[in-house]
Design a protein around this motif. Structure first.
Motif, PDB file in Angstrom:
ATOM      1  N   THR A   5      10.741  46.536   2.463  1.00 31.30           N
ATOM      2  CA  THR A   5       9.833  45.308   2.846  1.00 31.30           C
ATOM      3  C   THR A   5       8.734  45.030   4.068  1.00 31.30           C
ATOM      4  O   THR A   5       9.719  44.222   4.559  1.00 31.30           O
ATOM      5  N   HIS A   7       5.336  43.215   6.203  1.00 27.64           N
ATOM      6  CA  HIS A   7       5.272  42.591   6.068  1.00 27.64           C
ATOM      7  C   HIS A   7       3.987  42.586   7.860  1.00 27.64           C
ATOM      8  O   HIS A   7       4.422  42.467   8.537  1.00 27.64           O
ATOM      9  N   LYS A   8       2.714  43.293   7.464  1.00 26.50           N
ATOM     10  CA  LYS A   8       1.605  42.982   8.503  1.00 26.50           C
ATOM     11  C   LYS A   8       0.533  42.472   8.768  1.00 26.50           C
ATOM     12  O   LYS A   8      -0.035  43.404   7.377  1.00 26.50           O
ATOM     13  N   THR A  12       1.245  43.953   2.095  1.00 23.23           N
ATOM     14  CA  THR A  12       2.610  44.723   2.933  1.00 23.23           C
ATOM     15  C   THR A  12       3.062  45.867   2.376  1.00 23.23           C
ATOM     16  O   THR A  12       2.212  46.702   1.250  1.00 23.23           O
ATOM     17  N   CYS A  51      10.580  42.497  15.160  1.00 29.65           N
ATOM     18  CA  CYS A  51      10.204  41.693  13.806  1.00 29.65           C
ATOM     19  C   CYS A  51      11.124  40.213  13.482  1.00 29.65           C
ATOM     20  O   CYS A  51      12.475  40.439  13.367  1.00 29.65           O
ATOM     21  N   ARG A  52      10.858  39.327  12.367  1.00 30.69           N
ATOM     22  CA  ARG A  52      11.106  38.629  12.116  1.00 30.69           C
ATOM     23  C   ARG A  52      11.663  38.873  10.374  1.00 30.69           C
ATOM     24  O   ARG A  52      11.251  39.685   9.640  1.00 30.69           O
ATOM     25  N   LEU A  54      13.194  38.397   6.691  1.00 27.56           N
ATOM     26  CA  LEU A  54      12.945  37.301   5.791  1.00 27.56           C
ATOM     27  C   LEU A  54      14.052  37.207   5.258  1.00 27.56           C
ATOM     28  O   LEU A  54      14.175  36.013   4.225  1.00 27.56           O
ATOM     29  N   GLU A  94       8.923  40.751   8.865  1.00 28.09           N
ATOM     30  CA  GLU A  94       7.896  40.893   9.144  1.00 28.09           C
ATOM     31  C   GLU A  94       7.456  40.856  10.694  1.00 28.09           C
ATOM     32  O   GLU A  94       7.934  40.640  11.122  1.00 28.09           O
ATOM     33  N   GLN A  95       6.293  41.792  10.655  1.00 27.30           N
ATOM     34  CA  GLN A  95       6.560  41.553  12.098  1.00 27.30           C
ATOM     35  C   GLN A  95       4.716  40.972  12.439  1.00 27.30           C
ATOM     36  O   GLN A  95       3.277  41.689  12.011  1.00 27.30           O
ATOM     37  N   ALA A  96       4.662  40.389  13.751  1.00 17.12           N
ATOM     38  CA  ALA A  96       3.633  39.687  14.201  1.00 17.12           C
ATOM     39  C   ALA A  96       2.979  40.575  15.611  1.00 17.12           C
ATOM     40  O   ALA A  96       3.690  41.456  15.683  1.00 17.12           O
TER      41      ALA A  96
END
Length: 102
Positions: A5, A7-8, A12, A51-52, A54, A94-96
């Motif tokens: 999964t 997120h960016k 999603t 990436c973080r 989660l 999650e990638q900012a």
């Protein structure tokens, strides 16, 4: 098969990958999560793929020296380099944008 999964940018993306998959390799050959994952060198030198994590961090190996060098204190906040991870279990990332990570 592990479920990723990702997120960016408020979106999603979900997909399955084979066990022992590296997401940067998959992105490079235009499989999931291409084109969503931002990456550069694929060798742990540029940190563009940071990436973080989660969910699922407990299934990942400890950070290697490349991640420690590139991410420093961000490791404690759950950041990892996607190019250095081989996925064997479900994971939520999650990638900012690059500017937010540095």
């Amino acid at each position: 098969m592990p479920t990723i999964t990702f997120h960016k940018n408020g979106q999603t993306h979900v997909g399955e990958v084979q066990e022992n998959t590296n997401l940067v390799v998959r992105a490079g050959i235009k499989q999931f999560p291409f084109p969503y994952l931002t990456y550069g060198c694929g060798m742990g030198k540029c940190a563009k793929c940071a990436c973080r994590v989660l969910e699922g961090a407990e299934h990942l190996p400890a950070a290697n020296w490349k991640e420690k060098k590139q991410l420093g204190e961000r490791l404690d906040q759950g950041w990892r380099l996607a190019c250095q991870l081989w996925i064997n279990q479900d994971i939520v990332l999650e990638q900012a944008e690059i500017q937010e990570v540095q």
